[in-house]
Design a protein around this motif. Structure first.
Motif, PDB file in Angstrom:
ATOM      1  N   ILE A  14      -3.809  13.194 -91.781  1.00 56.96           N
ATOM      2  CA  ILE A  14      -4.236  11.980 -92.493  1.00 56.96           C
ATOM      3  C   ILE A  14      -4.870  11.077 -91.454  1.00 56.96           C
ATOM      4  N   LYS A  15      -6.195  10.948 -91.487  1.00 59.00           N
ATOM      5  CA  LYS A  15      -6.837  10.101 -90.475  1.00 59.00           C
ATOM      6  C   LYS A  15      -7.980   9.315 -91.089  1.00 59.00           C
ATOM      7  N   ALA A  16      -7.834   7.985 -91.062  1.00 58.84           N
ATOM      8  CA  ALA A  16      -8.948   7.134 -91.480  1.00 58.84           C
ATOM      9  C   ALA A  16      -9.536   6.437 -90.261  1.00 58.84           C
ATOM     10  N   GLY A  17      -8.757   6.345 -89.188  1.00 58.76           N
ATOM     11  CA  GLY A  17      -9.231   5.673 -87.967  1.00 58.76           C
ATOM     12  C   GLY A  17      -8.238   5.901 -86.847  1.00 58.76           C
ATOM     13  N   GLY A  18      -8.193   4.944 -85.908  1.00 56.77           N
ATOM     14  CA  GLY A  18      -7.379   5.117 -84.711  1.00 56.77           C
ATOM     15  C   GLY A  18      -5.878   5.209 -84.981  1.00 56.77           C
ATOM     16  N   LEU A  19      -5.386   4.579 -86.058  1.00 56.11           N
ATOM     17  CA  LEU A  19      -3.949   4.610 -86.350  1.00 56.11           C
ATOM     18  C   LEU A  19      -3.424   6.048 -86.379  1.00 56.11           C
ATOM     19  N   GLY A  20      -4.181   6.923 -87.046  1.00 61.26           N
ATOM     20  CA  GLY A  20      -3.768   8.320 -87.152  1.00 61.26           C
ATOM     21  C   GLY A  20      -3.630   8.968 -85.782  1.00 61.26           C
ATOM     22  N   ASP A  21      -4.604   8.742 -84.905  1.00 61.88           N
ATOM     23  CA  ASP A  21      -4.554   9.302 -83.547  1.00 61.88           C
ATOM     24  C   ASP A  21      -3.323   8.796 -82.807  1.00 61.88           C
ATOM     25  N   VAL A  22      -3.035   7.507 -82.980  1.00 64.35           N
ATOM     26  CA  VAL A  22      -1.938   6.881 -82.234  1.00 64.35           C
ATOM     27  C   VAL A  22      -0.589   7.457 -82.676  1.00 64.35           C
ATOM     28  N   ILE A 305     -20.062   5.797 -82.631  1.00 64.56           N
ATOM     29  CA  ILE A 305     -19.166   6.522 -83.549  1.00 64.56           C
ATOM     30  C   ILE A 305     -18.121   5.529 -84.024  1.00 64.56           C
ATOM     31  N   GLY A 306     -17.948   5.401 -85.335  1.00 65.31           N
ATOM     32  CA  GLY A 306     -16.898   4.484 -85.800  1.00 65.31           C
ATOM     33  C   GLY A 306     -17.117   4.055 -87.233  1.00 65.31           C
ATOM     34  N   ARG A 307     -16.173   3.275 -87.723  1.00 67.99           N
ATOM     35  CA  ARG A 307     -16.315   2.728 -89.069  1.00 67.99           C
ATOM     36  C   ARG A 307     -17.446   1.708 -89.061  1.00 67.99           C
ATOM     37  N   LEU A 308     -18.289   1.749 -90.097  1.00 64.17           N
ATOM     38  CA  LEU A 308     -19.346   0.736 -90.203  1.00 64.17           C
ATOM     39  C   LEU A 308     -18.747  -0.437 -90.971  1.00 64.17           C
ATOM     40  N   GLN A 311     -15.873  -5.585 -88.436  1.00 57.71           N
ATOM     41  CA  GLN A 311     -15.092  -5.558 -87.193  1.00 57.71           C
ATOM     42  C   GLN A 311     -15.875  -4.904 -86.062  1.00 57.71           C
ATOM     43  N   LYS A 312     -16.646  -3.883 -86.407  1.00 57.32           N
ATOM     44  CA  LYS A 312     -17.308  -3.074 -85.376  1.00 57.32           C
ATOM     45  C   LYS A 312     -18.641  -3.683 -84.931  1.00 57.32           C
ATOM     46  N   GLY A 313     -18.975  -4.871 -85.467  1.00 55.70           N
ATOM     47  CA  GLY A 313     -20.225  -5.526 -85.073  1.00 55.70           C
ATOM     48  C   GLY A 313     -21.447  -4.781 -85.605  1.00 55.70           C
ATOM     49  N   LEU A 363     -24.055   9.698 -91.948  1.00 57.57           N
ATOM     50  CA  LEU A 363     -23.144   8.780 -92.633  1.00 57.57           C
ATOM     51  C   LEU A 363     -22.046   9.563 -93.327  1.00 57.57           C
ATOM     52  N   GLY A 364     -20.829   9.372 -92.865  1.00 53.53           N
ATOM     53  CA  GLY A 364     -19.687  10.107 -93.408  1.00 53.53           C
ATOM     54  C   GLY A 364     -18.660  10.260 -92.313  1.00 53.53           C
ATOM     55  N   PHE A 365     -17.574  10.959 -92.622  1.00 47.82           N
ATOM     56  CA  PHE A 365     -16.522  11.162 -91.628  1.00 47.82           C
ATOM     57  C   PHE A 365     -16.541  12.625 -91.224  1.00 47.82           C
ATOM     58  N   ASN A 366     -16.761  12.903 -89.953  1.00 50.75           N
ATOM     59  CA  ASN A 366     -16.891  14.291 -89.521  1.00 50.75           C
ATOM     60  C   ASN A 366     -16.326  14.440 -88.103  1.00 50.75           C
ATOM     61  N   GLU A 367     -15.074  14.834 -88.039  1.00 50.78           N
ATOM     62  CA  GLU A 367     -14.376  14.935 -86.746  1.00 50.78           C
ATOM     63  C   GLU A 367     -15.072  15.941 -85.812  1.00 50.78           C
ATOM     64  N   ILE A 373     -20.795  14.918 -80.379  1.00 50.29           N
ATOM     65  CA  ILE A 373     -21.515  13.710 -79.953  1.00 50.29           C
ATOM     66  C   ILE A 373     -20.885  13.122 -78.684  1.00 50.29           C
ATOM     67  N   TYR A 374     -19.539  13.015 -78.678  1.00 56.89           N
ATOM     68  CA  TYR A 374     -18.889  12.501 -77.463  1.00 56.89           C
ATOM     69  C   TYR A 374     -19.298  13.338 -76.249  1.00 56.89           C
ATOM     70  N   ALA A 375     -19.368  14.666 -76.450  1.00 54.54           N
ATOM     71  CA  ALA A 375     -19.673  15.550 -75.319  1.00 54.54           C
ATOM     72  C   ALA A 375     -21.157  15.543 -74.967  1.00 54.54           C
ATOM     73  N   GLY A 390      -9.185   0.042 -79.555  1.00 55.74           N
ATOM     74  CA  GLY A 390     -10.413   0.831 -79.496  1.00 55.74           C
ATOM     75  C   GLY A 390     -10.131   2.169 -78.846  1.00 55.74           C
ATOM     76  N   LEU A 391     -10.465   3.238 -79.547  1.00 57.68           N
ATOM     77  CA  LEU A 391     -10.284   4.570 -78.964  1.00 57.68           C
ATOM     78  C   LEU A 391     -11.620   5.178 -78.568  1.00 57.68           C
ATOM     79  N   THR A 392     -12.705   4.756 -79.229  1.00 55.73           N
ATOM     80  CA  THR A 392     -13.972   5.469 -78.994  1.00 55.73           C
ATOM     81  C   THR A 392     -14.453   5.299 -77.550  1.00 55.73           C
ATOM     82  N   GLN A 393     -14.187   4.131 -76.954  1.00 50.86           N
ATOM     83  CA  GLN A 393     -14.594   3.961 -75.549  1.00 50.86           C
ATOM     84  C   GLN A 393     -13.741   4.841 -74.644  1.00 50.86           C
TER      85      GLN A 393
HETATM   86  P1  ADP Z   1     -10.443   2.001 -85.781  1.00 48.62           P
HETATM   87  O1  ADP Z   1      -9.020   2.445 -85.750  1.00 48.62           O
HETATM   88  O2  ADP Z   1     -10.622   0.525 -85.825  1.00 48.62           O
HETATM   89  O3  ADP Z   1     -11.245   2.692 -86.837  1.00 48.62           O
HETATM   90  P2  ADP Z   1     -10.634   3.199 -83.128  1.00 48.62           P
HETATM   91  O4  ADP Z   1     -11.711   3.124 -82.105  1.00 48.62           O
HETATM   92  O5  ADP Z   1      -9.280   2.737 -82.725  1.00 48.62           O
HETATM   93  O6  ADP Z   1     -11.156   2.427 -84.398  1.00 48.62           O
HETATM   94  O7  ADP Z   1     -10.451   4.729 -83.612  1.00 48.62           O
HETATM   95  C1  ADP Z   1     -11.461   5.390 -84.276  1.00 48.62           C
HETATM   96  C2  ADP Z   1     -11.101   6.873 -84.371  1.00 48.62           C
HETATM   97  O8  ADP Z   1     -11.710   7.403 -85.550  1.00 48.62           O
HETATM   98  C3  ADP Z   1     -11.675   7.680 -83.217  1.00 48.62           C
HETATM   99  O9  ADP Z   1     -10.886   8.846 -83.047  1.00 48.62           O
HETATM  100  C4  ADP Z   1     -13.066   8.059 -83.735  1.00 48.62           C
HETATM  101  O10 ADP Z   1     -13.572   9.214 -83.099  1.00 48.62           O
HETATM  102  C5  ADP Z   1     -12.747   8.313 -85.191  1.00 48.62           C
HETATM  103  N1  ADP Z   1     -13.876   8.078 -86.110  1.00 48.62           N
HETATM  104  C6  ADP Z   1     -14.322   6.881 -86.558  1.00 48.62           C
HETATM  105  N2  ADP Z   1     -15.346   7.057 -87.415  1.00 48.62           N
HETATM  106  C7  ADP Z   1     -15.540   8.384 -87.508  1.00 48.62           C
HETATM  107  C8  ADP Z   1     -16.451   9.199 -88.254  1.00 48.62           C
HETATM  108  N3  ADP Z   1     -17.360   8.667 -89.067  1.00 48.62           N
HETATM  109  N4  ADP Z   1     -16.363  10.539 -88.118  1.00 48.62           N
HETATM  110  C9  ADP Z   1     -15.427  11.087 -87.290  1.00 48.62           C
HETATM  111  N5  ADP Z   1     -14.541  10.385 -86.575  1.00 48.62           N
HETATM  112  C10 ADP Z   1     -14.595   9.044 -86.676  1.00 48.62           C
END
Ligand code: ADP
Length: 491
Positions: A14-22, A305-308, A311-313, A363-367, A373-375, A390-393
């Motif tokens: 279950i991942k919508a953003g950084g919370l899931g990673d944490v 990479i991130g939520r549009l 918050q993300k400017g 546009l969409g969520f694609n892990e 892209i990071y690489a 912030g995790l993306t940095q």
């Molecule tokens: P937030 O929790 O505010 O969304 P963070 O920077 O803490 O931002 O964490 C974002 C996490 O979600 C990172 O692991 C990032 O790679 C991932 N992520 C954000 N948007 C997408 C997307 N569109 N597709 C894939 N991964 C995404």
């Protein structure tokens, strides 16, 4: 110690953003340190069932008191990449977690109040007696209230609660009906300034404030954001509450799971690399260009990479696309928007740039794509309005992708400007920082980064390698959480 994490996300199931990673990364680190960790989650219809191993019934007959009656729930148990997770599924006409999405329903307050009630009822009924219940964000803010006002009198007097705030923007502001639904009932008692009453809306209760008031320890996810939360308006009205509870409030920087995010092993990238084999990174840039039909050339490739989201400017994200293209660079964006207007705006831009060989907007969520892209990118922009951690940095740094960030929140604690940072040695510097939330400030940082890439490629590579050498793993934060747990356990 025996620790139960209760949260609304856990990557990758279950991942919508950084919370899931944490939730995943912290739990793994705590287990490596010898603690016993379990995770309690909602059983959403849209979660990634393919990421759960060995799912089975754990508790069939859970009746969760609700609105004076009770809702029958099943609890399933399974392993998510080695972590033991419990998923709560209610059987009721409300279909709390069968919505096709995690958040954004009109009755989110009821959904997560129910989840909180069900989670603590499950812990109680199944005779789990953890040392620590670790709750996260507004969705679970009522758990410490229920523990100390109800369950404490039913055999749970020794449990302690840690409450972590990942984002102050969403606080869970709702009416008295939540109190009646969860069985807390006594609204005259809870509607007080020093209890659950919202600081600005006397007719409402505030879930996040509840968590702050009742938990044994409260933290947000970076030291700088903890400072901002107390001394600026970033805590969206909770500053005074934090001031009153300052003795139990702090900031612990999130970690990054260095096993999950590892360019030497990542299954989603064609060429693995380390600091020693940095030149291999170029193969990923080539693969990224091929995949997104971008021109193969010697231009730098910049990404977001991130939520549009505001918050993300988003305005600065948008500006960075066109500024980069104007500076003879390539740009790749991967993002998803829940706000309709922002979504339409970026779809429009996507069409506009469709035939541009130097730009791609996905546009969409694609892990999987995010990893390529990071690489493959040379730089990543993070121009946030505010950023708790912030995790993306951090992922960018891990993958040798130089971050260009706005100096707010956790970005201040993780990125140190190549030219101007005074507090770190040149060897510790790892990116570019700007402060004002405007186009000129962004341009000044971006132009310095681009100039370094083009005019001093060896130095730019050295900077990228210095980023890879930073340690933002869970090692330090894991130790800090463990000592907080140890501290509150004896209180
Ligand atoms: P937030 O929790 O505010 O969304 P963070 O920077 O803490 O931002 O964490 C974002 C996490 O979600 C990172 O692991 C990032 O790679 C991932 N992520 C954000 N948007 C997408 C997307 N569109 N597709 C894939 N991964 C995404």
């Amino acid at each position: 110690m025996y620790i139960i994490q209760v949260a609304s996300e856990c990557a990758p199931v279950i991942k919508a953003g950084g919370l899931g990673d944490v939730i995943y990364g912290l739990s793994r680190e705590l287990e490596l340190r010898g603690h016993c960790v379990e995770i309690v989650l909602p059983m959403y219809d849209c979660m990634r069932y393919d990421q759960i191993w060995g799912i089975h019934d754990a508790y069939q007959d859970l009746w969760v008191p609700w609105h004076g009656g009770a809702i029958h729930c099943s609890v399933y148990c399974g392993w998510v990449h080695g972590r033991l997770c419990f998923f709560i599924e209610p059987h009721s006409g409300d279909n709390f977690f069968h919505r096709g999405h995690y958040y954004g329903a009109l009755d989110d307050h009821m959904r997560f109040a129910f989840f909180s009630k069900a989670a603590i009822e499950f812990i109680h009924r199944s005779n789990k007696r953890p040392d620590i219940i670790h709750c996260h964000d507004w969705q679970t803010g009522l758990i410490p209230v229920m523990l100390y006002e109800m369950y404490k009198f039913h055999g749970m007097a020794n449990q302690r609660v840690i409450y972590t705030i990942h984002n102050f923007k969403h606080q869970g502001i709702a009416g008295a009906n939540i109190l009646w639904a969860t069985g807390l009932n006594n609204d005259a008692y809870y509607y007080q300034y020093d209890k659950l009453q919202d600081n600005f809306n006397p007719g409402a209760i505030n879930f996040m404030k509840a968590g702050i008031v009742y938990a044994n320890y409260v933290n947000t996810v970076s030291p700088h954001h903890a400072w901002e939360a107390r001394f600026s308006d970033i805590s969206c009205g909770l500053g005074h509450t934090l001031e009153m509870h300052q003795h139990k409030f702090g900031g612990i920087l999130n970690g990054l799971d260095y096993e999950v995010w590892n360019p030497a092993k990542d299954q989603c990238i064609p060429a693995h690399y380390t600091v020693e084999t940095f030149a291999e990174k170029a193969k990923n840039k080539k693969a990224l260009r091929e995949r997104l039909l971008l021109k193969d050339c010697d231009k730098p490739l910049i990404c977001f990479i991130g939520r549009l989201d505001d918050q993300k400017g988003v305005h600065l994200v948008h500006h960075s696309i066109y500024y980069s293209l104007g500076q003879d660079c390539q740009f790749v964006l991967l993002g998803s928007a829940t706000d309709g207007q922002i979504n339409n705006w970026f779809w429009h831009e996507k069409q506009h740039l469709n035939n541009n060989p130097d730009a791609h907007l996905e546009l969409g969520f694609n892990e999987e794509l995010s990893r390529l892209i990071y690489a493959g990118a040379d730089m990543i922009v993070v121009p946030s309005n505010y950023e708790p951690c912030g995790l993306t940095q951090m992922i960018g740094l891990r993958y040798g992708t130089v971050p260009i960030v706005r100096g707010v929140g956790g970005l201040v604690n993780t990125v140190f400007d190549w030219d101007y940072d005074q507090e770190h040695t040149p060897e510790e510097r790892n990116g570019f920082v700007f402060y004002q939330p405007d186009a000129q400030a962004l341009e000044s940082a971006l132009s310095r980064a681009i100039a370094l890439y083009k005019n001093q490629p060896q130095t730019f590579q050295q900077l990228a390698i210095q980023g890879m050498e930073c340690d933002y793993s869970w090692k330090n934060p894991g130790e800090q959480y463990a000592s907080v747990y140890e501290y509150v356990r004896h209180k």
